[in-house]
Design an enzyme around this catalytic site. Sequence first.
Site, mmCIF file in Angstrom:
data_model
loop_
_atom_site.group_PDB
_atom_site.id
_atom_site.type_symbol
_atom_site.label_atom_id
_atom_site.label_comp_id
_atom_site.label_asym_id
_atom_site.label_seq_id
_atom_site.Cartn_x
_atom_site.Cartn_y
_atom_site.Cartn_z
ATOM 1 N N PRO A 35 0.820 -1.216 0.000
ATOM 2 C CA PRO A 35 0.000 0.000 0.000
ATOM 3 C C PRO A 35 0.853 1.264 0.000
ATOM 4 C CG PRO A 35 -0.298 -1.254 2.049
ATOM 5 C CD PRO A 35 0.707 -1.982 1.240
ATOM 6 N N ASP A 36 0.373 2.330 -0.653
ATOM 7 C CA ASP A 36 1.075 3.617 -0.570
ATOM 8 C C ASP A 36 0.633 4.318 0.705
ATOM 9 O OD1 ASP A 36 -1.434 4.570 -1.096
ATOM 10 O OD2 ASP A 36 -0.932 5.530 -2.996
ATOM 11 N N PHE A 37 0.999 5.578 0.863
ATOM 12 C CA PHE A 37 0.605 6.295 2.071
ATOM 13 C C PHE A 37 -0.785 6.893 1.957
ATOM 14 C CE2 PHE A 37 4.879 7.632 4.151
ATOM 15 C CZ PHE A 37 4.998 6.344 4.632
ATOM 16 N N ARG A 38 -0.990 7.576 0.827
ATOM 17 C CA ARG A 38 -2.095 8.513 0.833
ATOM 18 C C ARG A 38 -3.322 8.125 0.021
ATOM 19 N NH1 ARG A 38 2.570 10.975 1.392
ATOM 20 N NH2 ARG A 38 2.816 12.335 3.196
ATOM 21 N N GLN A 108 11.681 7.245 -3.457
ATOM 22 C CA GLN A 108 11.327 7.480 -2.056
ATOM 23 C C GLN A 108 11.011 6.150 -1.392
ATOM 24 O OE1 GLN A 108 8.557 11.237 -1.880
ATOM 25 N NE2 GLN A 108 8.435 10.347 -3.892
ATOM 26 N N ASN A 109 10.988 5.097 -2.178
ATOM 27 C CA ASN A 109 10.532 3.816 -1.649
ATOM 28 C C ASN A 109 11.617 3.114 -0.837
ATOM 29 O OD1 ASN A 109 8.182 4.383 -2.895
ATOM 30 N ND2 ASN A 109 8.513 3.030 -4.646
ATOM 31 N N ASP A 111 11.235 -0.234 -0.323
ATOM 32 C CA ASP A 111 10.942 -1.649 -0.551
ATOM 33 C C ASP A 111 12.020 -2.372 -1.374
ATOM 34 O OD1 ASP A 111 10.456 -0.827 -3.228
ATOM 35 O OD2 ASP A 111 8.327 -0.563 -2.840
ATOM 36 N N HIS A 128 15.001 7.935 0.951
ATOM 37 C CA HIS A 128 14.471 7.783 2.302
ATOM 38 C C HIS A 128 15.011 6.545 3.009
ATOM 39 C CE1 HIS A 128 10.887 10.583 1.130
ATOM 40 N NE2 HIS A 128 12.035 11.201 1.215
ATOM 41 N N CYS A 136 21.026 0.651 16.922
ATOM 42 C CA CYS A 136 20.413 0.973 18.213
ATOM 43 C C CYS A 136 20.311 2.496 18.310
ATOM 44 C CB CYS A 136 21.289 0.430 19.339
ATOM 45 S SG CYS A 136 20.792 1.034 20.964
ATOM 46 N N CYS A 139 22.868 3.459 21.545
ATOM 47 C CA CYS A 139 24.334 3.325 21.531
ATOM 48 C C CYS A 139 24.894 3.205 20.120
ATOM 49 C CB CYS A 139 24.782 2.141 22.379
ATOM 50 S SG CYS A 139 24.412 0.541 21.632
ATOM 51 N N CYS A 177 25.402 -1.490 25.953
ATOM 52 C CA CYS A 177 24.385 -0.538 25.490
ATOM 53 C C CYS A 177 23.979 0.376 26.657
ATOM 54 C CB CYS A 177 23.148 -1.285 24.974
ATOM 55 S SG CYS A 177 21.857 -0.149 24.406
ATOM 56 N N GLY A 220 4.124 7.679 -9.596
ATOM 57 C CA GLY A 220 3.653 7.075 -8.346
ATOM 58 C C GLY A 220 4.004 7.864 -7.096
ATOM 59 N N SER A 222 2.986 11.463 -4.666
ATOM 60 C CA SER A 222 2.121 12.623 -4.441
ATOM 61 C C SER A 222 2.937 13.913 -4.416
ATOM 62 C CB SER A 222 1.362 12.457 -3.112
ATOM 63 O OG SER A 222 2.289 12.336 -2.053
ATOM 64 N N ASN A 243 0.877 8.908 -13.145
ATOM 65 C CA ASN A 243 0.281 8.884 -11.807
ATOM 66 C C ASN A 243 -1.237 8.853 -11.955
ATOM 67 O OD1 ASN A 243 1.431 8.914 -9.113
ATOM 68 N ND2 ASN A 243 0.213 10.731 -8.718
ATOM 69 N N CYS A 263 -0.196 3.270 -13.138
ATOM 70 C CA CYS A 263 1.118 3.416 -13.790
ATOM 71 C C CYS A 263 1.587 2.119 -14.453
ATOM 72 C CB CYS A 263 2.164 4.033 -12.872
ATOM 73 S SG CYS A 263 2.430 3.184 -11.356
HETATM 74 P P1 CNA Z 1 2.203 8.773 -1.434
HETATM 75 O O1 CNA Z 1 2.177 10.085 -0.766
HETATM 76 O O2 CNA Z 1 1.423 7.666 -0.844
HETATM 77 O O3 CNA Z 1 1.693 9.014 -2.928
HETATM 78 C C1 CNA Z 1 1.520 7.957 -3.846
HETATM 79 C C2 CNA Z 1 0.993 8.548 -5.132
HETATM 80 O O4 CNA Z 1 0.903 7.513 -6.103
HETATM 81 C C3 CNA Z 1 -0.395 9.173 -5.008
HETATM 82 O O5 CNA Z 1 -0.468 10.318 -5.829
HETATM 83 C C4 CNA Z 1 -1.315 8.071 -5.544
HETATM 84 O O6 CNA Z 1 -2.494 8.602 -6.084
HETATM 85 C C5 CNA Z 1 -0.425 7.472 -6.613
HETATM 86 N N1 CNA Z 1 -0.687 6.062 -6.932
HETATM 87 C C6 CNA Z 1 -0.900 5.042 -6.064
HETATM 88 N N2 CNA Z 1 -1.021 3.887 -6.717
HETATM 89 C C7 CNA Z 1 -0.896 4.175 -8.042
HETATM 90 C C8 CNA Z 1 -0.922 3.403 -9.220
HETATM 91 N N3 CNA Z 1 -1.094 2.076 -9.198
HETATM 92 N N4 CNA Z 1 -0.773 4.020 -10.411
HETATM 93 C C9 CNA Z 1 -0.597 5.377 -10.464
HETATM 94 N N5 CNA Z 1 -0.550 6.154 -9.379
HETATM 95 C C10 CNA Z 1 -0.681 5.562 -8.182
HETATM 96 O O7 CNA Z 1 3.699 8.244 -1.628
HETATM 97 P P2 CNA Z 1 5.028 9.085 -1.906
HETATM 98 O O8 CNA Z 1 6.027 8.076 -2.334
HETATM 99 O O9 CNA Z 1 4.792 10.268 -2.740
HETATM 100 O O10 CNA Z 1 5.362 9.602 -0.437
HETATM 101 C C11 CNA Z 1 6.576 9.547 0.065
HETATM 102 C C12 CNA Z 1 6.705 8.524 1.220
HETATM 103 C C13 CNA Z 1 5.993 7.229 0.971
HETATM 104 C C14 CNA Z 1 8.107 8.106 1.367
HETATM 105 O O11 CNA Z 1 8.629 8.582 2.571
HETATM 106 C C15 CNA Z 1 8.167 6.579 1.337
HETATM 107 O O12 CNA Z 1 9.121 6.063 2.209
HETATM 108 C C16 CNA Z 1 6.803 6.177 1.687
HETATM 109 N N6 CNA Z 1 6.292 4.838 1.319
HETATM 110 C C17 CNA Z 1 7.039 3.926 0.671
HETATM 111 C C18 CNA Z 1 6.475 2.703 0.322
HETATM 112 C C19 CNA Z 1 7.330 1.701 -0.423
HETATM 113 O O13 CNA Z 1 8.530 1.607 -0.193
HETATM 114 N N7 CNA Z 1 6.712 0.963 -1.349
HETATM 115 C C20 CNA Z 1 5.162 2.401 0.664
HETATM 116 C C21 CNA Z 1 4.426 3.373 1.358
HETATM 117 C C22 CNA Z 1 4.991 4.577 1.681
#
Ligand code: CNA
Length: 332
Positions: A35-38, A108-109, A111, A128, A136, A139, A177, A220, A222, A243, A263
């Site tokens: 899952p994404d964040f937002r 930013q991922n 994963d 990130h 830790c 320490c 520690c 992908g 925000s 996006n 995407c």
């Molecule tokens: P976000 O803020 O959650 O934004 C994600 C964006 O992608 C939004 O605009 C969504 O509408 C869009 N979106 C989601 N799914 C799809 C799709 N299938 N096709 C097209 N668009 C899509 O995430 P950001 O990366 O902008 O925010 C930064 C944070 C998220 C960072 O600090 C990360 O560490 C953090 N994060 C990472 C992961 C990961 O590693 N996979 C997962 C969740 C959060």
Amino acid sequence: MGLTMEEIAIGIKEKKYKNIAFMVGAGISTGAGIPDFRSPETGLYANLEKLNLPYPEAVFDIDYFKKHPEAFYTLADGLYPGKYSPTKFHKFIKKIQDAGLLKRVYTQNIDTLERLAGVDEKYMIEAHGSFAKNFCIECKHSMSVEEIKEAMWGEDFEKSDKKGKKVGIPRCKNKICKNKKQGGLVKPSIVFFGEQLPKSFFQALEDDLPDEVDLAIVAGTSLTVQPFASLPTMVNCPRILFNDERVGNIGRKRNDVVVIGDCDEKIEEFCKLIGWSLDEEEEEGSNETEETEEEGGGVEAAEEKVEEIAKELEKVELEGDKEDDKHDKKGS
Ligand code: CNA
């Protein structure tokens, strides 16, 4: 008239763009099942209610972590590398690399799916951080990925009084520690709000921007977390956004192209325009690795690869670790 998606695809086919930079976020991994964040309803923030967070970003707040580490580790339980496979979009990044057109992947991922798709670490900027190194918080003693996994899911956790918890909390094992009673909390080198971004991020900015990149592919994200969110504003070249919503100021410049939609689907269409197919690389199977695949090697193979990547990252990050940049990851 500005550029079109077709014109950019033809530019890639004809190798007009030779220094392509990706600027990507959680949306390129949602197709893998992470899952994404937002995103409303499916995003992590929408699903964190059960953790009783005072505000969603608290899960990445270092002060909150000190008091309630279970919030972050519950999230980590769902996100931990090794459970998921790369998406079509990750495979597209690899295609660009194979065509000799890749300049950089700013992600930013956390994963590591870009690396699992085969993107060479020399192109990767994990802005990130990642789960590869762990320290830790009291320490600074390090803990290996193996030890972390053991603490999260191993025998000790199995034997402990779990009280409904899904995951154990790693504690420092350093005999000296500062936290003598329990051992300090251990945290992966993921950049929390208020923490410094890796030095490699700022070095790459200096090396690449504004003029060393001739096409920026933003996907992908925000574009709400600074300083990453400013990257697309720092190039002097065409920008294409993949996006499911408009973000940042992309679309406002003459040579911007905005492709709204999923995407993975859109990148397949884009590949067709270039004359590429992502299909031949799909033999590795479905996106999310099935838990039932215990004997099939799917999970094991992915875990081995993650271990490999973790070791690689550990080397690289140790070199870059004497970093003392004053730049902070600022919350959205
Ligand atoms: P976000 O803020 O959650 O934004 C994600 C964006 O992608 C939004 O605009 C969504 O509408 C869009 N979106 C989601 N799914 C799809 C799709 N299938 N096709 C097209 N668009 C899509 O995430 P950001 O990366 O902008 O925010 C930064 C944070 C998220 C960072 O600090 C990360 O560490 C953090 N994060 C990472 C992961 C990961 O590693 N996979 C997962 C969740 C959060």
